[in-house]
Write a protein that holds these residues in place. Structure first.
Motif, PDB file in Angstrom:
ATOM      1  N   ASP A   1      40.590  46.777  36.134  1.00  0.00           N
ATOM      2  CA  ASP A   1      40.019  45.628  36.825  1.00  0.00           C
ATOM      3  C   ASP A   1      39.464  44.668  35.787  1.00  0.00           C
ATOM      4  OD1 ASP A   1      40.567  46.612  39.322  1.00  0.00           O
ATOM      5  OD2 ASP A   1      38.590  47.498  39.622  1.00  0.00           O
TER       6      ASP A   1
ATOM      7  N   ARG B   1      46.946  40.121  41.441  1.00  0.00           N
ATOM      8  CA  ARG B   1      46.108  41.127  42.097  1.00  0.00           C
ATOM      9  C   ARG B   1      46.988  42.102  42.866  1.00  0.00           C
ATOM     10  NH1 ARG B   1      40.809  38.466  43.015  1.00  0.00           N
ATOM     11  NH2 ARG B   1      40.980  36.366  42.154  1.00  0.00           N
TER      12      ARG B   1
ATOM     13  N   SER C   1      46.301  45.058  49.115  1.00  0.00           N
ATOM     14  CA  SER C   1      45.229  45.825  49.745  1.00  0.00           C
ATOM     15  C   SER C   1      45.450  45.837  51.246  1.00  0.00           C
ATOM     16  CB  SER C   1      43.867  45.216  49.401  1.00  0.00           C
ATOM     17  OG  SER C   1      42.834  45.837  50.144  1.00  0.00           O
ATOM     18  N   GLY C   2      45.066  46.934  51.885  1.00  0.00           N
ATOM     19  CA  GLY C   2      45.212  47.042  53.330  1.00  0.00           C
ATOM     20  C   GLY C   2      44.043  46.445  54.087  1.00  0.00           C
ATOM     21  N   ARG C   3      43.133  45.808  53.382  1.00  0.00           N
ATOM     22  CA  ARG C   3      41.950  45.251  54.019  1.00  0.00           C
ATOM     23  C   ARG C   3      41.860  43.743  53.804  1.00  0.00           C
ATOM     24  NH1 ARG C   3      37.256  49.559  52.040  1.00  0.00           N
ATOM     25  NH2 ARG C   3      38.221  51.456  52.917  1.00  0.00           N
TER      26      ARG C   3
ATOM     27  N   ARG D   1      44.745  41.431  49.649  1.00  0.00           N
ATOM     28  CA  ARG D   1      44.815  41.439  48.190  1.00  0.00           C
ATOM     29  C   ARG D   1      43.525  42.026  47.640  1.00  0.00           C
ATOM     30  NH1 ARG D   1      46.436  35.922  45.699  1.00  0.00           N
ATOM     31  NH2 ARG D   1      47.415  37.279  44.132  1.00  0.00           N
ATOM     32  N   SER D   2      43.631  42.653  46.486  1.00  0.00           N
ATOM     33  CA  SER D   2      42.464  43.279  45.856  1.00  0.00           C
ATOM     34  C   SER D   2      41.408  42.244  45.505  1.00  0.00           C
ATOM     35  CB  SER D   2      42.908  44.024  44.595  1.00  0.00           C
ATOM     36  OG  SER D   2      41.803  44.503  43.881  1.00  0.00           O
TER      37      SER D   2
ATOM     38  N   GLN E   1      44.095  42.574  38.107  1.00  0.00           N
ATOM     39  CA  GLN E   1      44.245  43.799  37.330  1.00  0.00           C
ATOM     40  C   GLN E   1      45.265  43.619  36.210  1.00  0.00           C
ATOM     41  OE1 GLN E   1      45.220  47.184  39.780  1.00  0.00           O
ATOM     42  NE2 GLN E   1      43.088  47.559  40.318  1.00  0.00           N
TER      43      GLN E   1
END
Length: 344
Positions: free
Chosen positions: A135, A148, A151-153, A157-158, A162
């Motif tokens: 990160d 990035r 992400s599932g949230r 995206r994170s 990274q």
């Protein structure tokens, strides 16, 4: 070592590892040598950037003071003084990243000797390859450069960009011998494919199952190294010759192109991993190796040797957690900002 290094916690240690003459040659080769006398010559800035990594997450001024404290205590600083923080920012920007990259490439080499525990096996130097992600600070520039992960949230995206790194590590010493960095969308296999440049005969490279493929296997073995890699669960490796120790000869081949008619002979071994209670339930491991002589390289010993691959995970932990500090990226950035403000 203490007898030959005047100040182990500051510039003395860094100049012992990276002699000033070497740093000057690297700086000159990269075209970064200063044209006029400066309070922060390029050589000192190289040591300063190295210090930022060693003493993370200390702020700029604290790192510089720590580096020169040994010289000050011996009266060797003269009229020189620690410059303003803004000067350090500009000096680091002038230097750029190329001298640090060249310095690493010039000095990164195996460090273990025959007496180093876990460094050799039957005359072969043990190395490992693997990849990891870091990160980095949530900035627009980092997001554009490295991207990035998904992400599932939320937005999908994170929260942080990274960097992906693939590294070649000496198992016995934990020395990083080579590394490749790219954005997180670049695959580990792509980065690992650039590491054979640092390999040669007399070495045994350990790797996990995601790297077993014909092109990568060929790229590594072309350097003269030997390999001991884990096999994916769905990989079919038919028996062409069975050995008494339970291992067998098989073949791997390219999936397409002319190379698919030129298979490579490998030796396969399979074994059951027991859990902490000694029960056989942790799964079956299969390994492939270039070490085809079953008498000289027994399957049982190779199976026991493969656990050394996990040493590279310890190297990643040492760098990512212990050296940088066990804090999240956001907390890390905020802490640095506070400490910089306090040092004004």
């Amino acid at each position: 070592m203490a007898a030959s290094v005047s100040e182990l916690s500051g510039l003395g240690l860094l100049t012992w590892v990276y002699p000033p003459g070497l740093v000057d040659r690297v700086v000159a080769a990269c075209g970064c040598a200063e044209q006029r006398k400066r309070l922060l010559p390029a050589r000192l800035v190289v040591y300063f950037v190295l210090g930022l990594a060693l003493f993370s997450p200390a702020p700029y001024l604290e790192v510089m003071r720590h580096l020169v404290e040994g010289l000050r205590s011996q009266g060797l600083l003269g009229a020189w003084h620690v410059p303003a923080k803004s000067s350090l920012f500009r000096a680091r920007q002038r230097l750029g990243s190329e001298p640090l990259r060249v310095l690493f490439a010039t000095t990164a080499r195996p460090m273990a000797t025959e007496a180093t525990p876990g460094a050799f096996w039957r005359g072969l130097r043990l190395l490992a390859v693997d990849g990891t992600c870091w990160d980095v600070a949530d900035t627009e520039a980092n997001g554009a450069a490295f991207d990035r992960p998904g992400s599932g949230r939320g937005s999908g995206r994170s929260a942080f960009p990274q960097v992906r790194m693939a590294a070649l590590v000496e198992v016995g010493s934990h020395a990083v011998l080579d590394a490749e960095l790219a954005g997180c969308r670049t695959g580990e296999v792509t980065l690992v494919a650039r590491l054979p440049r640092s390999l040669g005969p007399g070495q045994l490279v350990l790797a996990d199952r995601e790297f077993l493929g014909f092109p990568l296997w060929q790229a590594f073995t072309a350097t003269g190294v030997d390999l001991l890699w884990r096999v994916p669960a769905n990989r079919v490796l038919p028996v062409t010759k069975q050995f008494r120790d339970g291992s067998w000869l098989s073949q791997i081949r390219a999936s397409s192109g002319p190379a698919r008619h030129q298979p490579v002979v490998v030796r396969v071994l399979a074994y059951q991993v027991k859990d902490q209670l000694g029960e056989e339930g942790a799964g079956v491991y299969r390994l492939v190796t270039t070490l085809l002589d079953a008498r000289r390289y027994p399957a049982r010993q190779l199976a026991a040797l493969y656990r050394e691959r996990w040493e590279i995970e310890s190297v990643f932990a040492e760098i990512k957690t212990h050296q940088r500090g066990a804090v999240g990226v956001l907390a890390y950035v905020q802490r640095c900002v506070r400490m910089n403000e306090q040092s004004k």
